[in-house]
Design an enzyme around this catalytic site. Structure first.
Site, PDB file in Angstrom:
ATOM      1  N   ASN A  23      30.653  40.517  24.391  1.00  0.00           N
ATOM      2  CA  ASN A  23      31.461  41.733  24.528  1.00  0.00           C
ATOM      3  C   ASN A  23      31.612  42.469  23.200  1.00  0.00           C
ATOM      4  O   ASN A  23      31.605  43.698  23.155  1.00  0.00           O
ATOM      5  CB  ASN A  23      32.833  41.401  25.121  1.00  0.00           C
ATOM      6  CG  ASN A  23      32.729  41.088  26.613  1.00  0.00           C
ATOM      7  OD1 ASN A  23      31.670  41.269  27.213  1.00  0.00           O
ATOM      8  ND2 ASN A  23      33.803  40.611  27.205  1.00  0.00           N
ATOM      9  N   ARG A  94      28.044  47.432  33.283  1.00  0.00           N
ATOM     10  CA  ARG A  94      29.115  48.410  33.095  1.00  0.00           C
ATOM     11  C   ARG A  94      29.358  48.721  31.626  1.00  0.00           C
ATOM     12  O   ARG A  94      29.811  49.801  31.273  1.00  0.00           O
ATOM     13  CB  ARG A  94      30.417  47.894  33.713  1.00  0.00           C
ATOM     14  CG  ARG A  94      30.330  47.579  35.170  1.00  0.00           C
ATOM     15  CD  ARG A  94      31.660  47.046  35.627  1.00  0.00           C
ATOM     16  NE  ARG A  94      32.707  48.016  35.320  1.00  0.00           N
ATOM     17  CZ  ARG A  94      33.029  49.027  36.094  1.00  0.00           C
ATOM     18  NH1 ARG A  94      32.427  49.188  37.241  1.00  0.00           N
ATOM     19  NH2 ARG A  94      33.980  49.868  35.742  1.00  0.00           N
ATOM     20  N   LYS A 163      48.090  51.545  30.889  1.00  0.00           N
ATOM     21  CA  LYS A 163      47.818  50.117  31.049  1.00  0.00           C
ATOM     22  C   LYS A 163      46.809  49.735  29.961  1.00  0.00           C
ATOM     23  O   LYS A 163      46.026  50.579  29.543  1.00  0.00           O
ATOM     24  CB  LYS A 163      47.169  49.968  32.440  1.00  0.00           C
ATOM     25  CG  LYS A 163      46.959  48.595  32.935  1.00  0.00           C
ATOM     26  CD  LYS A 163      46.451  48.692  34.383  1.00  0.00           C
ATOM     27  CE  LYS A 163      45.904  47.373  34.835  1.00  0.00           C
ATOM     28  NZ  LYS A 163      45.319  47.432  36.167  1.00  0.00           N
ATOM     29  N   VAL A 164      46.839  48.491  29.536  1.00  0.00           N
ATOM     30  CA  VAL A 164      45.907  48.074  28.492  1.00  0.00           C
ATOM     31  C   VAL A 164      44.484  47.991  29.062  1.00  0.00           C
ATOM     32  O   VAL A 164      44.271  47.327  30.074  1.00  0.00           O
ATOM     33  CB  VAL A 164      46.316  46.697  27.923  1.00  0.00           C
ATOM     34  CG1 VAL A 164      45.280  46.197  26.932  1.00  0.00           C
ATOM     35  CG2 VAL A 164      47.688  46.788  27.263  1.00  0.00           C
ATOM     36  N   SER A 165      43.546  48.673  28.435  1.00  0.00           N
ATOM     37  CA  SER A 165      42.149  48.604  28.885  1.00  0.00           C
ATOM     38  C   SER A 165      41.237  48.400  27.670  1.00  0.00           C
ATOM     39  O   SER A 165      41.255  49.187  26.719  1.00  0.00           O
ATOM     40  CB  SER A 165      41.760  49.891  29.617  1.00  0.00           C
ATOM     41  OG  SER A 165      40.349  50.043  29.622  1.00  0.00           O
ATOM     42  N   VAL A 166      40.444  47.339  27.737  1.00  0.00           N
ATOM     43  CA  VAL A 166      39.518  47.018  26.654  1.00  0.00           C
ATOM     44  C   VAL A 166      38.476  48.140  26.517  1.00  0.00           C
ATOM     45  O   VAL A 166      38.253  48.692  25.439  1.00  0.00           O
ATOM     46  CB  VAL A 166      38.818  45.660  26.932  1.00  0.00           C
ATOM     47  CG1 VAL A 166      37.715  45.385  25.921  1.00  0.00           C
ATOM     48  CG2 VAL A 166      39.842  44.533  26.932  1.00  0.00           C
ATOM     49  N   ASP A 307      38.729  36.235  31.765  1.00  0.00           N
ATOM     50  CA  ASP A 307      37.371  35.689  31.777  1.00  0.00           C
ATOM     51  C   ASP A 307      37.359  34.157  31.733  1.00  0.00           C
ATOM     52  O   ASP A 307      36.288  33.549  31.798  1.00  0.00           O
ATOM     53  CB  ASP A 307      36.557  36.244  30.593  1.00  0.00           C
ATOM     54  CG  ASP A 307      36.175  37.711  30.795  1.00  0.00           C
ATOM     55  OD1 ASP A 307      36.405  38.234  31.895  1.00  0.00           O
ATOM     56  OD2 ASP A 307      35.650  38.327  29.848  1.00  0.00           O
ATOM     57  N   ILE A 329      44.807  40.803  35.881  1.00  0.00           N
ATOM     58  CA  ILE A 329      43.981  41.885  35.323  1.00  0.00           C
ATOM     59  C   ILE A 329      43.107  42.553  36.397  1.00  0.00           C
ATOM     60  O   ILE A 329      43.091  43.769  36.520  1.00  0.00           O
ATOM     61  CB  ILE A 329      43.080  41.362  34.173  1.00  0.00           C
ATOM     62  CG1 ILE A 329      43.913  40.620  33.118  1.00  0.00           C
ATOM     63  CG2 ILE A 329      42.283  42.506  33.536  1.00  0.00           C
ATOM     64  CD1 ILE A 329      44.892  41.451  32.318  1.00  0.00           C
TER      65      ILE A 329
HETATM   66  C1  UD1 Z   1      36.412  44.085  29.463  1.00  0.00           C
HETATM   67  C2  UD1 Z   1      35.429  42.940  29.296  1.00  0.00           C
HETATM   68  C3  UD1 Z   1      35.565  41.934  30.435  1.00  0.00           C
HETATM   69  C4  UD1 Z   1      37.014  41.468  30.554  1.00  0.00           C
HETATM   70  C5  UD1 Z   1      37.968  42.659  30.628  1.00  0.00           C
HETATM   71  C6  UD1 Z   1      39.430  42.250  30.591  1.00  0.00           C
HETATM   72  C7  UD1 Z   1      33.548  43.981  28.151  1.00  0.00           C
HETATM   73  C8  UD1 Z   1      32.140  44.455  28.228  1.00  0.00           C
HETATM   74  N1  UD1 Z   1      34.072  43.497  29.277  1.00  0.00           N
HETATM   75  O1  UD1 Z   1      36.099  44.767  30.682  1.00  0.00           O
HETATM   76  O2  UD1 Z   1      34.731  40.819  30.148  1.00  0.00           O
HETATM   77  O3  UD1 Z   1      37.167  40.710  31.741  1.00  0.00           O
HETATM   78  O4  UD1 Z   1      37.737  43.548  29.509  1.00  0.00           O
HETATM   79  O5  UD1 Z   1      39.710  41.524  29.451  1.00  0.00           O
HETATM   80  O6  UD1 Z   1      34.157  43.968  27.093  1.00  0.00           O
HETATM   81  N2  UD1 Z   1      41.309  50.094  34.374  1.00  0.00           N
HETATM   82  C9  UD1 Z   1      41.688  51.267  35.004  1.00  0.00           C
HETATM   83  N3  UD1 Z   1      41.165  52.446  34.542  1.00  0.00           N
HETATM   84  C10 UD1 Z   1      40.300  52.492  33.483  1.00  0.00           C
HETATM   85  C11 UD1 Z   1      39.930  51.304  32.843  1.00  0.00           C
HETATM   86  C12 UD1 Z   1      40.449  50.113  33.309  1.00  0.00           C
HETATM   87  O7  UD1 Z   1      42.459  51.242  35.959  1.00  0.00           O
HETATM   88  O8  UD1 Z   1      39.870  53.601  33.109  1.00  0.00           O
HETATM   89  C13 UD1 Z   1      41.824  48.798  34.868  1.00  0.00           C
HETATM   90  C14 UD1 Z   1      40.714  47.861  35.385  1.00  0.00           C
HETATM   91  O9  UD1 Z   1      40.355  48.152  36.711  1.00  0.00           O
HETATM   92  C15 UD1 Z   1      41.354  46.506  35.218  1.00  0.00           C
HETATM   93  C16 UD1 Z   1      42.185  46.675  33.946  1.00  0.00           C
HETATM   94  O10 UD1 Z   1      42.380  48.085  33.773  1.00  0.00           O
HETATM   95  O11 UD1 Z   1      42.205  46.223  36.305  1.00  0.00           O
HETATM   96  C17 UD1 Z   1      41.574  46.095  32.689  1.00  0.00           C
HETATM   97  O12 UD1 Z   1      40.226  46.518  32.586  1.00  0.00           O
HETATM   98  P1  UD1 Z   1      39.492  46.715  31.181  1.00  0.00           P
HETATM   99  O13 UD1 Z   1      40.302  46.057  30.121  1.00  0.00           O
HETATM  100  O14 UD1 Z   1      39.154  48.145  31.013  1.00  0.00           O
HETATM  101  O15 UD1 Z   1      38.158  45.865  31.412  1.00  0.00           O
HETATM  102  P2  UD1 Z   1      36.693  46.232  30.948  1.00  0.00           P
HETATM  103  O16 UD1 Z   1      36.722  46.972  29.664  1.00  0.00           O
HETATM  104  O17 UD1 Z   1      35.939  46.793  32.090  1.00  0.00           O
END
Ligand code: UD1
Length: 419
Positions: A23, A94, A163-166, A307, A329
């Site tokens: 990642n 993705r 919300k926290v999003s990676v 994960d 998550i």
């Molecule tokens: C990344 C990781 C993945 C890990 C996840 C959570 C990479 C390539 N992948 O995925 O391995 O499982 O973090 O630690 O680094 N969300 C929204 N809107 C958005 C973005 C996210 O609603 O625009 C929601 C998602 O559906 C989910 C949550 O936020 O429920 C967290 O997702 P996110 O942290 O964004 O995961 P990824 O970046 O896709």
């Protein structure tokens, strides 16, 4: 399609070296689009997702020079780059959506396929798009593609995620890096991979600072020539730690800073593992009897990684009592449950909770991988099942685990890949 044949039950003994973080590498490779000067990235894991990202960068115009062992890459961008990311690439991985921020920032336009949902959840990209819009990106969605452009350089802004999003945090940092002015990102994800990314960018001359969950990016004009070594993969390290606990193992995990998975190691201690943390290594031995854990809840880092959820579920199946795992998550991340039940597990799902009865005597069976982390849980379960298991569709595993069968075989697991 390749499969794994596993003959259990196996005991684990020996030493395993952790590879570079998948990642973290994905974010850092996407970031190389921001550079005019060459960039060298070291310690890449040799997994399919990295090959896909390098393929994408090449299709955009980057010159990719890989070392003989495929762990180091030198990337040189052309003056004129393409800005189109095809559905065929994005649907496969993705993580390719992370190039949107750099493309719009550097070239002021991008056409990129919408990722769509995947088995573990809807996984929208609304936070990515809203944040980039605040920095000056305009976009339309047409025929499944995001058609994005900006009028000149992006401008720093105040962003507060709901919300926290990676992924959204990564895309925003990448876009803000060369923007004019300062961007404050509130409720930013602060996963170790994001720190790794900001460390890499700062080494190249970016100006990014952290204060708790706020990330402040002061835009700079350009990034300088850099060499960077990617951190080791915490999910791979966590998976091997669970494997050792599960299989009465005696394992030395090297090339990994134990502090990064302290939360998960604490849980393993609760389950009965004996753990010694060294300098960039972990010694772990598994108990005779695994203890149940009442409540394991996935959370953003420093919480328990989502994960790692499926691996902990296998462990709790073998515990001598009942456990509960809550997935906070992703909305549909219990795909492994049906397959674990086929091996003999007793698990009930109530909304986002899995109630695991424990005391399972796993018996080998033919199984189907569904996603990356669910698949590795099946490997762990097969490893402690009696008799033969076949795991189909292991291309999911190949996306993110480097040479899993060799690493496992070296520590005593009877595992074989067949075509
Ligand atoms: C990344 C990781 C993945 C890990 C996840 C959570 C990479 C390539 N992948 O995925 O391995 O499982 O973090 O630690 O680094 N969300 C929204 N809107 C958005 C973005 C996210 O609603 O625009 C929601 C998602 O559906 C989910 C949550 O936020 O429920 C967290 O997702 P996110 O942290 O964004 O995961 P990824 O970046 O896709």
């Amino acid at each position: 399609m390749d499969k794994f044949l596993i003959n259990g039950p196996c005991k684990i003994k020996g030493k395993v070296k952790i590879s570079g973080s998948k990642n973290s590498s994905l974010g850092i490779l996407a970031a190389t689009l921001l550079f005019d000067k060459p960039v060298v990235v070291k310690n890449l894991p040799r997994v399919q997702d990295i090959r896909s990202m390098l393929y994408l960068l090449k299709s955009l115009g980057s010159k990719i020079i890989l070392s003989k062992d495929n762990r180091t890459v030198k990337i040189i961008n052309r003056k004129r780059m393409k800005t189109f990311c095809d559905y065929a690439i994005v649907k496969k991985m993705r993580g390719s959506f992370l190039v949107l921020g750099p493309l719009i920032s550097k070239f002021n336009k991008a056409k990129i396929s919408m990722p769509g949902g995947c088995l573990i959840g809807a996984r929208p990209v609304n936070y990515h798009l809203a944040a980039l819009k605040k920095l000056g990106m305009n976009f339309d969605i047409k025929n499944g593609y995001i058609m994005a452009q900006s009028k000149g350089r992006l401008k720093g802004s105040q962003i507060k995620f709901a919300k926290v999003s990676v992924g959204a945090t990564t895309n925003t940092i990448l876009a803000a890096c060369l923007a004019k002015g300062t961007t404050h990102i509130k409720l930013a994800a602060r996963e170790p991979e994001i720190f790794d990314l900001t460390q890499f960018l700062n080494k190249a001359g970016a100006n990014i600072k952290w204060s708790g969950r706020t990330c402040t990016v002061v835009g700079v004009n350009s990034l300088s020539q850099t060499t960077y070594t990617v951190m080791s993969d915490r999910i791979e390290a966590g998976t091997f730690s669970v494997a050792a606990t599960l299989a009465k193992g005696n394992l030395e995990i090297i090339n990994f800073n134990p502090k990064i998975i302290e939360t998960e190691l604490k849980l393993l201690k609760k389950a009965g593992a004996r753990i010694k943390q060294g300098n960039n290594k972990i010694f772990i031995s598994g108990p005779e009897k695994i203890k149940p854990i009442k409540n394991i809840e996935t959370k953003e880092w420093p919480g328990v990684a989502t994960d790692m959820q499926s691996q902990f579920m296998v462990l709790m199946c073998m515990a001598n009592g009942k456990s509960i795992i809550t997935e906070n998550i992703f909305e549909n991340r219990f795909l492994h449950v049906g397959e674990l039940q086929r091996l003999g597990a007793t698990i009930r799902i109530q909304k986002n909770k899995a109630i695991i009865e424990g005391n399972t005597k796993f018996i080998g069976a033919e199984l189907m991988s569904s996603d990356l982390r669910a698949s590795v849980a099946l490997v762990l379960a097969a490893m402690v099942s009696s008799g033969k298991s076949i795991i189909n569709r292991i291309y999911h595993l190949d996306r993110g685990y480097e040479n899993l069968e060799n690493k496992l075989r070296n520590i005593g697991v009877k595992i074989r890949r067949v075509k």
